[in-house]
Motif scaffolding. Sequence first.
Motif, PDB file in Angstrom:
ATOM      1  N   ASP A 127       0.840  -1.192   0.000  1.00 20.72           N
ATOM      2  CA  ASP A 127       0.000   0.000   0.000  1.00 20.72           C
ATOM      3  C   ASP A 127       0.882   1.252   0.000  1.00 20.72           C
ATOM      4  O   ASP A 127       1.709   1.433   0.901  1.00 20.72           O
ATOM      5  N   VAL A 128       0.695   2.095  -0.999  1.00 16.60           N
ATOM      6  CA  VAL A 128       1.558   3.272  -1.161  1.00 16.60           C
ATOM      7  C   VAL A 128       1.402   4.237   0.011  1.00 16.60           C
ATOM      8  O   VAL A 128       2.391   4.771   0.528  1.00 16.60           O
ATOM      9  N   GLU A 129       0.180   4.445   0.447  1.00 19.11           N
ATOM     10  CA  GLU A 129      -0.052   5.384   1.546  1.00 19.11           C
ATOM     11  C   GLU A 129       0.564   4.885   2.849  1.00 19.11           C
ATOM     12  O   GLU A 129       1.125   5.665   3.622  1.00 19.11           O
ATOM     13  N   GLU A 130       0.491   3.593   3.075  1.00 22.95           N
ATOM     14  CA  GLU A 130       1.130   3.021   4.269  1.00 22.95           C
ATOM     15  C   GLU A 130       2.647   3.198   4.179  1.00 22.95           C
ATOM     16  O   GLU A 130       3.309   3.560   5.163  1.00 22.95           O
ATOM     17  N   ALA A 131       3.199   2.953   2.993  1.00 24.25           N
ATOM     18  CA  ALA A 131       4.647   3.112   2.797  1.00 24.25           C
ATOM     19  C   ALA A 131       5.076   4.548   3.078  1.00 24.25           C
ATOM     20  O   ALA A 131       6.086   4.796   3.751  1.00 24.25           O
ATOM     21  N   LEU A 132       4.295   5.479   2.599  1.00 17.29           N
ATOM     22  CA  LEU A 132       4.596   6.893   2.797  1.00 17.29           C
ATOM     23  C   LEU A 132       4.537   7.252   4.279  1.00 17.29           C
ATOM     24  O   LEU A 132       5.416   7.958   4.808  1.00 17.29           O
ATOM     25  N   ARG A 133       3.549   6.737   4.944  1.00 13.55           N
ATOM     26  CA  ARG A 133       3.347   7.019   6.378  1.00 13.55           C
ATOM     27  C   ARG A 133       4.472   6.418   7.229  1.00 13.55           C
ATOM     28  O   ARG A 133       4.980   7.049   8.148  1.00 13.55           O
ATOM     29  N   GLU A 134       4.878   5.192   6.913  1.00 11.04           N
ATOM     30  CA  GLU A 134       5.853   4.477   7.734  1.00 11.04           C
ATOM     31  C   GLU A 134       7.303   4.828   7.399  1.00 11.04           C
ATOM     32  O   GLU A 134       8.184   4.720   8.258  1.00 11.04           O
ATOM     33  N   LEU A 135       7.545   5.242   6.157  1.00  9.44           N
ATOM     34  CA  LEU A 135       8.932   5.374   5.694  1.00  9.44           C
ATOM     35  C   LEU A 135       9.334   6.777   5.269  1.00  9.44           C
ATOM     36  O   LEU A 135      10.516   7.033   5.006  1.00  9.44           O
ATOM     37  N   GLY A 136       8.359   7.669   5.214  1.00 12.00           N
ATOM     38  CA  GLY A 136       8.619   9.018   4.693  1.00 12.00           C
ATOM     39  C   GLY A 136       9.770   9.748   5.358  1.00 12.00           C
ATOM     40  O   GLY A 136      10.531  10.474   4.715  1.00 12.00           O
ATOM     41  N   THR A 137       9.951   9.518   6.642  1.00 12.36           N
ATOM     42  CA  THR A 137      10.985  10.241   7.397  1.00 12.36           C
ATOM     43  C   THR A 137      12.401   9.859   6.982  1.00 12.36           C
ATOM     44  O   THR A 137      13.348  10.607   7.233  1.00 12.36           O
ATOM     45  N   TYR A 138      12.564   8.708   6.311  1.00  9.99           N
ATOM     46  CA  TYR A 138      13.905   8.234   5.928  1.00  9.99           C
ATOM     47  C   TYR A 138      14.276   8.588   4.486  1.00  9.99           C
ATOM     48  O   TYR A 138      15.391   8.314   4.043  1.00  9.99           O
ATOM     49  N   VAL A 139      13.345   9.200   3.754  1.00  9.16           N
ATOM     50  CA  VAL A 139      13.511   9.365   2.299  1.00  9.16           C
ATOM     51  C   VAL A 139      14.419  10.540   1.940  1.00  9.16           C
ATOM     52  O   VAL A 139      14.256  11.646   2.455  1.00  9.16           O
ATOM     53  N   MET A 140      15.356  10.278   1.018  1.00  9.47           N
ATOM     54  CA  MET A 140      16.225  11.316   0.489  1.00  9.47           C
ATOM     55  C   MET A 140      16.041  11.492  -1.019  1.00  9.47           C
ATOM     56  O   MET A 140      16.373  12.531  -1.571  1.00  9.47           O
ATOM     57  N   TYR A 141      15.491  10.478  -1.674  1.00  8.08           N
ATOM     58  CA  TYR A 141      15.477  10.432  -3.143  1.00  8.08           C
ATOM     59  C   TYR A 141      14.179   9.772  -3.590  1.00  8.08           C
ATOM     60  O   TYR A 141      13.785   8.738  -3.038  1.00  8.08           O
TER      61      TYR A 141
END
Length: 260
Positions: A174-188
């Motif tokens: 689920d894209v929204e779950e991925a965004l919610r759980e992992l967004g803080t680690y994203v650089m790219y």
Amino acid sequence: MNNVIVPLNAFDRFEVLEKGQVSFIKLIAQSGAFGVEIRRELLQEENPQLEQLRIEIEQYGLFTVYSAPIECWKGDYQLNTECLTEVFQEGIILGAKWIKVSLGNFKKEESNLLDLQAFLTQQPQGIQLLVENDQTLYGGNVRQLKSFFESVAQQAIPVKMTFDTGNWYYAEQDVEEALRELGTYVMYLHLKQVERQNRELVTVPLQTEGNLSWKQVMQSFSAETVKALEFPIEPKEKTKQYICFVTEAMIEREVISCNH
């Protein structure tokens, strides 16, 4: 600010393999890109042209990302040290600032993060390791990725995430779950639009209609987040058009946020 990267797998695979990635650098630069993503799987085995690539990229002042289709963690949950060493050596020759790999088989109880920490300590300063969600059911699994990034953050190991907006569909996440759980680690961000055609998932060029989760994801991050056009660009002369398209979508986000 234009911070759009063009990966070489956006172009026709056979043309890239035949002509070499170095022959596309001028086009990418003249299209107004911030940088280029060199793809290890598209290097010519007999003549990878790493030094020629670096010279050409430096000539145009482009930022360099090196993407390698290797897994950070092997099937036995141990660090893939041999492959990582090769990729970092190649990335150094390229002058890459970021090196991107897949997660592979990470298991918190069995994978030794101290091995990863020791490996990164031995690498030149200024090179950032990025781990991407790939299309596999294990390397693209939100729970597995969250476990990995939480663990490296707790131990202050400098690894960041490449968030591929389309791979979640292939990995049945689920894209929204991925965004919610992992967004803080994203650089790219890897931007791609995925549609279902004849019961199969297909990556298509970014559009203004259809599945626009790429746009929603992109607009969830700051305008400074670096983005890559990882979808078929045909003909290759449309590169500039897509860079403008993505830049305008970010400007639209800024205008909306300002108005609120």
